[in-house]
Design an enzyme around this catalytic site. Structure first.
Site, short mmCIF file in Angstrom:
data_model
loop_
_atom_site.label_atom_id
_atom_site.label_comp_id
_atom_site.label_asym_id
_atom_site.label_seq_id
_atom_site.Cartn_x
_atom_site.Cartn_y
_atom_site.Cartn_z
N SER A 1 1.23 -7.53 -0.86
CA SER A 1 1.94 -8.54 -0.06
C SER A 1 1.06 -9.71 0.35
O SER A 1 1.56 -10.72 0.84
CB SER A 1 2.60 -7.91 1.16
OG SER A 1 1.70 -7.73 2.21
N THR B 1 1.66 -4.14 4.30
CA THR B 1 1.47 -4.43 5.73
C THR B 1 0.99 -5.85 5.99
O THR B 1 1.21 -6.41 7.06
CB THR B 1 0.44 -3.46 6.36
OG1 THR B 1 -0.82 -3.63 5.70
CG2 THR B 1 0.89 -2.03 6.29
N ASP B 2 0.33 -6.46 4.98
CA ASP B 2 -0.40 -7.70 5.26
C ASP B 2 0.47 -8.89 5.64
O ASP B 2 0.07 -9.73 6.45
CB ASP B 2 -1.30 -8.05 4.07
CG ASP B 2 -2.53 -7.15 4.01
OD1 ASP B 2 -2.83 -6.49 5.02
OD2 ASP B 2 -3.19 -7.10 2.96
N THR C 1 0.83 -1.21 0.00
CA THR C 1 0.00 0.00 0.00
C THR C 1 0.86 1.25 0.00
O THR C 1 0.47 2.29 -0.54
CB THR C 1 -0.92 -0.02 1.24
OG1 THR C 1 -1.85 -1.09 1.07
CG2 THR C 1 -1.70 1.26 1.41
#
Ligand code: SIN
Length: 313
Positions: free
Chosen positions: A62, A95-96, A16
């Protein structure tokens, strides 16, 4: 205080932080991994003129992180770390799965220089994007003379790879380190150190040298009301060589799942038991027959088991 080696290498992988949306008011309907890492750096005025190198290792959301990208990323990080002119590395990431990549690099490389993962909860086009500040903070930590090991810098906090966890699906302050706590806070570019830097031995790149397509299949299961152990032989039939089970509370398992996992373990499948709770560890040997992953979350226990299988004689 800064390192004598001055260059920070920024490796881009997408996420992101590199995402764009059609409207600056849209913080969810965006596409991750659109902006190149060199452009992310140029968008932060305070980074212009600093000794930085940019390299695009991947450009993905990700959620789609894969073993081949992990292998390539570890190789590029190791390559730059051995350069005497490099103070540290920054990795821009989604972030995932950031916590999984961080833990993977920690176990494989356990670097003495800082390797700092950073990310953003909002796309680069957002009215109030968090990526630029996170990137600036991450570069500062990568240059800091005392910083070492694989770290994650988000929202002004410096986390160890072993402890960091995405705990919120949307909020800006989406990461914490649970009851382990953070290593430091980044405050106006200065570090206020409150914890210990990461420790541990490196497995080395040779641990992951095999072509990623040949890496063993390791799956994650969850114990829940109405669980059915039949899933276990189905996964073994698919080729699973390792099974991580996220148990209830202190790593306890529905009896059907427990029995099926014991059967699989007797058949040579490696099993690791952790808790599905967001915080805390599996405490004590409540089920000595199925080994515990201690404080590792299910996704990090999966990395641990994958590496254990890759390095098994
Ligand atoms: C991703 O993980 O690549 C998308 C989500 C994010 O970075 O927040």
């Amino acid at each position: 205080m800064q390192n004598k080696a001055s260059t920070v290498v920024v490796l881009g992988t997408g996420g992101t932080i590199a995402g764009t949306a059609a409207s600056d008011a849209d913080n969810v309907g965006y596409t991750a991994g659109q902006i190149g890492v060199a452009s992310l750096i140029h968008a932060v005025p305070a980074l212009v003129g600093q000794a930085l190198e940019a390299e695009q290792v991947a450009q993905l959301d990700s959620k789609d992180m894969d073993h081949a990208t992990w292998q390539r990323l570890a190789q590029r990080v190791a390559f730059h770390l051995q350069r005497p002119d490099v103070a540290g590395i920054v990795i821009t990431h989604g972030t995932d799965t950031l916590e999984e990549t961080a833990y993977f690099l920690h176990r494989v490389l356990a670097p003495t220089k800082p390797v700092v993962l950073t990310a953003a909860m909002r796309p680069s086009t957002s009215l109030l994007a968090d990526g630029p500040q996170n990137l600036l903070d991450a570069v500062g930590v990568a240059r800091h003379a005392q910083a070492r090991g694989v770290l994650a810098v988000l929202g002004g906090a410096v986390h160890r790879a072993a402890d960091v966890r995405k705990h919120h699906s949307y909020g800006l302050d989406g990461f914490n380190s649970g009851d382990a706590g953070v290593v430091a806070w980044v405050e106006e570019g200065a570090l206020r150190i409150v914890g210990a830097w990461p420790q541990g031995d490196a497995l080395g790149l040779e641990a992951i040298a095999r072509p990623s397509a040949e890496w063993p299949r390791v799956e994650i299961l969850i114990s829940h009301a109405g669980a059915d152990g039949a899933i276990v032989p189905a996964l073994v039939a698919l080729g699973a060589r390792g099974l991580v089970v996220a148990g209830t509370g202190n790593g306890t398992l529905h009896h059907t799942l427990h029995d099926a996992l014991l059967d699989a373990q007797r058949g040579g499948v490696r099993v690791l038991r952790c808790t599905r709770c967001a915080e805390g560890a599996v405490v004590g040997q409540t089920d000595g027959a199925l080994p515990s992953a201690g404080a590792l979350s299910p996704v990090k226990a999966r990395v641990e088991l994958l590496l254990a299988l890759l390095t098994a004689p």
